[in-house]
Design a protein around this motif. Structure first.
Motif, PDB file in Angstrom:
ATOM      1  N   HIS A   1       0.836  -1.206   0.000  1.00  0.00           N
ATOM      2  CA  HIS A   1       0.000   0.000   0.000  1.00  0.00           C
ATOM      3  C   HIS A   1       0.869   1.253   0.000  1.00  0.00           C
ATOM      4  O   HIS A   1       0.593   2.212  -0.729  1.00  0.00           O
ATOM      5  CB  HIS A   1      -0.925   0.002   1.217  1.00  0.00           C
ATOM      6  CG  HIS A   1      -1.790   1.212   1.298  1.00  0.00           C
ATOM      7  ND1 HIS A   1      -1.521   2.263   2.159  1.00  0.00           N
ATOM      8  CD2 HIS A   1      -2.909   1.571   0.618  1.00  0.00           C
ATOM      9  CE1 HIS A   1      -2.441   3.200   1.999  1.00  0.00           C
ATOM     10  NE2 HIS A   1      -3.291   2.804   1.081  1.00  0.00           N
ATOM     11  N   HIS A   2       1.929   1.240   0.791  1.00  0.00           N
ATOM     12  CA  HIS A   2       2.819   2.405   0.867  1.00  0.00           C
ATOM     13  C   HIS A   2       3.454   2.694  -0.489  1.00  0.00           C
ATOM     14  O   HIS A   2       3.526   3.845  -0.929  1.00  0.00           O
ATOM     15  CB  HIS A   2       3.900   2.147   1.918  1.00  0.00           C
ATOM     16  CG  HIS A   2       4.877   3.264   2.075  1.00  0.00           C
ATOM     17  ND1 HIS A   2       4.599   4.410   2.786  1.00  0.00           N
ATOM     18  CD2 HIS A   2       6.148   3.420   1.590  1.00  0.00           C
ATOM     19  CE1 HIS A   2       5.642   5.221   2.741  1.00  0.00           C
ATOM     20  NE2 HIS A   2       6.590   4.640   2.029  1.00  0.00           N
ATOM     21  N   VAL A   3       3.911   1.649  -1.165  1.00  0.00           N
ATOM     22  CA  VAL A   3       4.517   1.811  -2.487  1.00  0.00           C
ATOM     23  C   VAL A   3       3.490   2.331  -3.483  1.00  0.00           C
ATOM     24  O   VAL A   3       3.773   3.234  -4.283  1.00  0.00           O
ATOM     25  CB  VAL A   3       5.116   0.472  -2.960  1.00  0.00           C
ATOM     26  CG1 VAL A   3       5.430   0.509  -4.450  1.00  0.00           C
ATOM     27  CG2 VAL A   3       6.366   0.139  -2.161  1.00  0.00           C
ATOM     28  N   GLY A   4       2.277   1.779  -3.447  1.00  0.00           N
ATOM     29  CA  GLY A   4       1.234   2.228  -4.367  1.00  0.00           C
ATOM     30  C   GLY A   4       0.890   3.693  -4.199  1.00  0.00           C
ATOM     31  O   GLY A   4       0.743   4.427  -5.184  1.00  0.00           O
ATOM     32  N   VAL A   5       0.777   4.136  -2.962  1.00  0.00           N
ATOM     33  CA  VAL A   5       0.489   5.545  -2.691  1.00  0.00           C
ATOM     34  C   VAL A   5       1.619   6.427  -3.216  1.00  0.00           C
ATOM     35  O   VAL A   5       1.391   7.484  -3.821  1.00  0.00           O
ATOM     36  CB  VAL A   5       0.271   5.771  -1.184  1.00  0.00           C
ATOM     37  CG1 VAL A   5       0.210   7.253  -0.863  1.00  0.00           C
ATOM     38  CG2 VAL A   5      -1.016   5.084  -0.725  1.00  0.00           C
ATOM     39  N   ALA A   6       2.863   5.996  -3.002  1.00  0.00           N
ATOM     40  CA  ALA A   6       4.012   6.778  -3.468  1.00  0.00           C
ATOM     41  C   ALA A   6       4.017   6.918  -4.981  1.00  0.00           C
ATOM     42  O   ALA A   6       4.307   7.983  -5.523  1.00  0.00           O
ATOM     43  CB  ALA A   6       5.309   6.121  -2.987  1.00  0.00           C
TER      44      ALA A   6
END
Length: 294
Positions: free
Chosen positions: A223-228
């Motif tokens: 999720h963190h990577v996707g948001v970034a």
């Protein structure tokens, strides 16, 4: 009574390498192109009437010819795929064309401490992927991606607090090796000004987010990577990530009278946990059904 369902056909894995000699230093575009056509082809299945079939040899020849005719567009697989997809949907019996491209990166060899203008080595770090789908009504979508991108963190990853049942043997940990081989696809809701620059931006955001994130689970990291990526890449509507957990297991060195304070690991290739998910912009409808099978 049996009836004919959805069909498609085309030419798979057309390997084409384009050398740009009009500039010095030279440039290389190295693609593996697969084309699938859908449309009014029932007669060839039901009666053997091939009058409406564009041959797969013609599809291959078109890919090779466009590698020469499309100019600089060949250097960006999204632009190359669009040119091909639009060409094939102009065939009267074709209602949808899907062009999938794997792009293999090359980097320059050095000579006397400088990048050589005409000598290259294959960069085996990852493969760039592209899927362009065009429809005969002028619609379609473009999806960029990456496959085979292996990333690893030696620390900064935890996994604990998980559900435990009678079959659970995994011990909780507050410090573990985290490694995965990223497969990602991102849908362009809006076209970027430069496809290659957009790809570099997304790749940079993805790897930076993985490196800088203190992970409590690979799911949280996804999720963190996707948001970034969505934050860094304007015009990207959704990213889909597939993250296999490349387990690194601490080797027991006690039989040899040695300790192992998190320094020697066995890379276990299977079985592996597989974490998959999508992150999308909240101002766009969920494209899941429309982009099934991207």
């Amino acid at each position: 009574m049996p009836v004919l369902g959805h069909t498609q056909y085309g030419k798979a894995e057309v390997r084409v390498v384009r050398v740009f000699r009009d500039t010095d230093p030279h440039r290389i575009a190295d693609h593996n192109v697969s084309v699938a056509l859908s449309g009014d082809f029932a007669d060839t299945h039901l009666t053997g009437d091939n009058s409406g079939v564009l041959t797969t040899d013609a599809i291959r020849n078109t890919v090779n010819a466009f590698a020469r005719e499309a100019g600089d567009a060949v250097g960006a697989p999204e632009a190359f795929g669009r040119a091909l997809a639009r060409h094939f949907t102009a065939v009267p019996q074709v209602s949808r064309a899907r062009v999938r491209i794997e792009t293999y990166p090359w980097r320059r060899l050095e000579h006397d401490g400088q990048p050589h203008p005409h000598a290259f080595t294959r960069d085996g770090g990852h493969t760039r992927t592209t899927t362009v789908t065009a429809t005969d009504d002028g619609g379609g979508w473009t999806v960029s991606g990456v496959a085979g991108l292996v990333v690893l963190k030696t620390t900064g990853s935890e996994f604990h607090g998980f559900h435990v049942d009678r079959y659970t043997t995994l011990a909780p940990t507050t410090d573990r090796m985290l490694a995965t081989e990223v497969s990602a696809q991102w849908w362009h809701a809006d076209d970027p000004a430069d496809w290659n620059d957009s790809h570099r931006t997304v790749l940079g955001a993805l790897t930076s987010a993985f490196a800088g994130h203190h992970s409590l689970s690979l799911q949280q990291t996804l999720h963190h990577v996707g948001v970034a990526v969505l934050t860094a890449g304007p015009g990207i509507g959704e990213i889909r990530l597939s993250l296999p957990n490349k387990h690194h297991l601490l080797v027991d060195l006690s039989p040899f009278g040695l300790d192992n304070p998190g320094e020697v690991f066995h890379a276990d290739d299977r079985p592996y946990g597989l974490i998959e998910g999508a992150v999308r912009r909240d101002d766009l409808p969920d494209p899941g059904p429309a982009f099934a099978g991207w």
